[in-house]
Design a protein around this motif. Structure first.
Motif, PDB file in Angstrom:
ATOM      1  N   ASP A  84      28.045 -90.482 -11.704  1.00  0.00           N
ATOM      2  CA  ASP A  84      28.934 -89.563 -12.710  1.00  0.00           C
ATOM      3  C   ASP A  84      30.286 -89.194 -12.229  1.00  0.00           C
ATOM      4  O   ASP A  84      29.981 -88.755 -10.983  1.00  0.00           O
ATOM      5  N   ALA A  85      30.653 -88.529 -12.863  1.00  0.00           N
ATOM      6  CA  ALA A  85      31.978 -87.973 -12.347  1.00  0.00           C
ATOM      7  C   ALA A  85      31.796 -86.426 -11.685  1.00  0.00           C
ATOM      8  O   ALA A  85      31.692 -85.554 -12.529  1.00  0.00           O
ATOM      9  N   GLY A  86      31.637 -86.373 -10.255  1.00  0.00           N
ATOM     10  CA  GLY A  86      31.438 -85.436  -9.738  1.00  0.00           C
ATOM     11  C   GLY A  86      32.370 -85.349  -8.655  1.00  0.00           C
ATOM     12  O   GLY A  86      33.307 -86.112  -8.333  1.00  0.00           O
ATOM     13  N   HIS A  87      32.146 -84.498  -7.540  1.00  0.00           N
ATOM     14  CA  HIS A  87      33.124 -84.325  -6.321  1.00  0.00           C
ATOM     15  C   HIS A  87      33.278 -85.612  -5.677  1.00  0.00           C
ATOM     16  O   HIS A  87      34.175 -86.205  -5.079  1.00  0.00           O
ATOM     17  N   GLU A  88      31.910 -86.325  -5.600  1.00  0.00           N
ATOM     18  CA  GLU A  88      31.750 -87.441  -4.529  1.00  0.00           C
ATOM     19  C   GLU A  88      32.477 -88.565  -5.208  1.00  0.00           C
ATOM     20  O   GLU A  88      33.251 -89.312  -4.576  1.00  0.00           O
ATOM     21  N   ARG A  89      32.152 -88.602  -6.694  1.00  0.00           N
ATOM     22  CA  ARG A  89      33.140 -89.665  -7.454  1.00  0.00           C
ATOM     23  C   ARG A  89      34.508 -89.512  -7.335  1.00  0.00           C
ATOM     24  O   ARG A  89      35.149 -90.435  -7.099  1.00  0.00           O
ATOM     25  N   GLN A  90      35.122 -88.348  -7.126  1.00  0.00           N
ATOM     26  CA  GLN A  90      36.340 -88.213  -7.268  1.00  0.00           C
ATOM     27  C   GLN A  90      36.886 -88.596  -5.818  1.00  0.00           C
ATOM     28  O   GLN A  90      37.953 -89.292  -5.765  1.00  0.00           O
ATOM     29  N   GLY A  91      36.203 -88.336  -4.642  1.00  0.00           N
ATOM     30  CA  GLY A  91      36.574 -88.978  -3.419  1.00  0.00           C
ATOM     31  C   GLY A  91      36.795 -90.623  -3.516  1.00  0.00           C
ATOM     32  O   GLY A  91      37.753 -90.970  -2.878  1.00  0.00           O
ATOM     33  N   VAL A  92      35.785 -91.275  -3.898  1.00  0.00           N
ATOM     34  CA  VAL A  92      35.703 -92.564  -4.012  1.00  0.00           C
ATOM     35  C   VAL A  92      36.771 -93.260  -4.893  1.00  0.00           C
ATOM     36  O   VAL A  92      37.560 -93.986  -4.507  1.00  0.00           O
ATOM     37  N   GLU A  93      36.948 -92.445  -5.885  1.00  0.00           N
ATOM     38  CA  GLU A  93      38.327 -92.635  -6.943  1.00  0.00           C
ATOM     39  C   GLU A  93      39.697 -92.628  -6.186  1.00  0.00           C
ATOM     40  O   GLU A  93      40.417 -93.286  -6.339  1.00  0.00           O
ATOM     41  N   ASN A  94      39.642 -91.620  -5.389  1.00  0.00           N
ATOM     42  CA  ASN A  94      41.081 -91.394  -4.622  1.00  0.00           C
ATOM     43  C   ASN A  94      41.197 -92.492  -3.489  1.00  0.00           C
ATOM     44  O   ASN A  94      42.233 -92.985  -3.401  1.00  0.00           O
ATOM     45  N   ALA A  95      40.122 -93.167  -2.899  1.00  0.00           N
ATOM     46  CA  ALA A  95      40.294 -93.941  -2.109  1.00  0.00           C
ATOM     47  C   ALA A  95      40.557 -95.244  -2.873  1.00  0.00           C
ATOM     48  O   ALA A  95      41.405 -96.167  -2.281  1.00  0.00           O
ATOM     49  N   VAL A  96      40.103 -95.587  -3.873  1.00  0.00           N
ATOM     50  CA  VAL A  96      40.686 -96.783  -4.586  1.00  0.00           C
ATOM     51  C   VAL A  96      42.016 -96.419  -5.140  1.00  0.00           C
ATOM     52  O   VAL A  96      42.780 -97.495  -4.885  1.00  0.00           O
ATOM     53  N   GLY A  97      42.523 -95.456  -5.499  1.00  0.00           N
ATOM     54  CA  GLY A  97      43.974 -94.964  -5.825  1.00  0.00           C
ATOM     55  C   GLY A  97      44.715 -95.509  -4.581  1.00  0.00           C
ATOM     56  O   GLY A  97      45.916 -96.215  -4.720  1.00  0.00           O
ATOM     57  N   ARG A  98      44.286 -94.858  -3.443  1.00  0.00           N
ATOM     58  CA  ARG A  98      45.361 -95.038  -2.185  1.00  0.00           C
ATOM     59  C   ARG A  98      45.221 -96.680  -1.731  1.00  0.00           C
ATOM     60  O   ARG A  98      46.213 -96.978  -1.365  1.00  0.00           O
ATOM     61  N   ALA A  99      44.059 -97.135  -2.020  1.00  0.00           N
ATOM     62  CA  ALA A  99      44.280 -98.706  -1.639  1.00  0.00           C
ATOM     63  C   ALA A  99      45.102 -99.598  -2.517  1.00  0.00           C
ATOM     64  O   ALA A  99      45.664-100.410  -2.233  1.00  0.00           O
TER      65      ALA A  99
END
Length: 181
Positions: A84-99
């Motif tokens: 779900d959309a939590g702080h852990e998910r936000q970190g993973v999605e930030n990594a996808v955005g950077r990639a």
């Protein structure tokens, strides 16, 4: 006994208060439904972006450097496995955005269809996240008012949280205009 005027005034006030409470409860319910729908749409777009990154990383002729394929593949796999959309998910999605941004800035450009796929997926995430955060903002604003808090109109529903990620769109690759013969 109360005069008839006071009785009529009390009935009018009771009807108006009941109408206001009904209106506010309906609005609050609709806002929570809007948050749920926006979250589902945002989750779908986040999955689509991660799948696009995975597709580009796994394609042999996409233009991704061979030494970085496993890294991008791992980032995409973690995003697809995120909950779900939590702080852990936000970190993973930030990594996808950077990639995605790194891939757009490679010295050797990606294959045009791969670059378009990533750029479109990133744009859709940006739009979906804005819709979601707008719905959260509206819901939180109504729930923060005094009377809805006093009457506990939200029931036991949790206060929705904003989803903040860096969803900067990758810079489009340069395309040379066609030459005329």
């Amino acid at each position: 006994m109360l005069p008839v005027g006071w009785l009529i005034a009390a009935v009018v006030v009771a009807v108006l208060l009941t109408m206001w409470i009904t209106f506010t409860l309906t609005r609050l319910d609709r806002l929570h439904a809007r948050v749920d729908a926006a979250q589902a749409a945002m989750d779908a777009q986040l999955v689509r972006r991660a799948a696009a990154l995975l597709h580009v990383a796994e394609s042999a002729n996409s233009g991704v450097p061979a030494g970085r394929r496993d890294e991008y593949d791992g980032i995409a796999q973690r995003a697809l496995a995120a909950g779900d959309a939590g702080h852990e998910r936000q970190g993973v999605e930030n990594a996808v955005g950077r990639a995605v941004t790194e891939l757009a800035e490679l010295p050797e450009p990606l294959r045009p269809d791969a670059a378009d796929e990533l750029r479109e997926a990133a744009a859709r995430v940006l739009i979906a996240r804005r819709f979601y955060n707008d719905a959260v903002r509206d819901t939180r604003a109504l729930r923060a008012r005094r009377l809805p808090r006093l009457f506990r109109m939200a029931g036991r529903r949790e206060l929705p949280e904003f989803f903040d990620i860096d969803d900067t769109l990758p810079v489009p690759t340069r395309v040379d205009p066609p030459t005329r013969h």
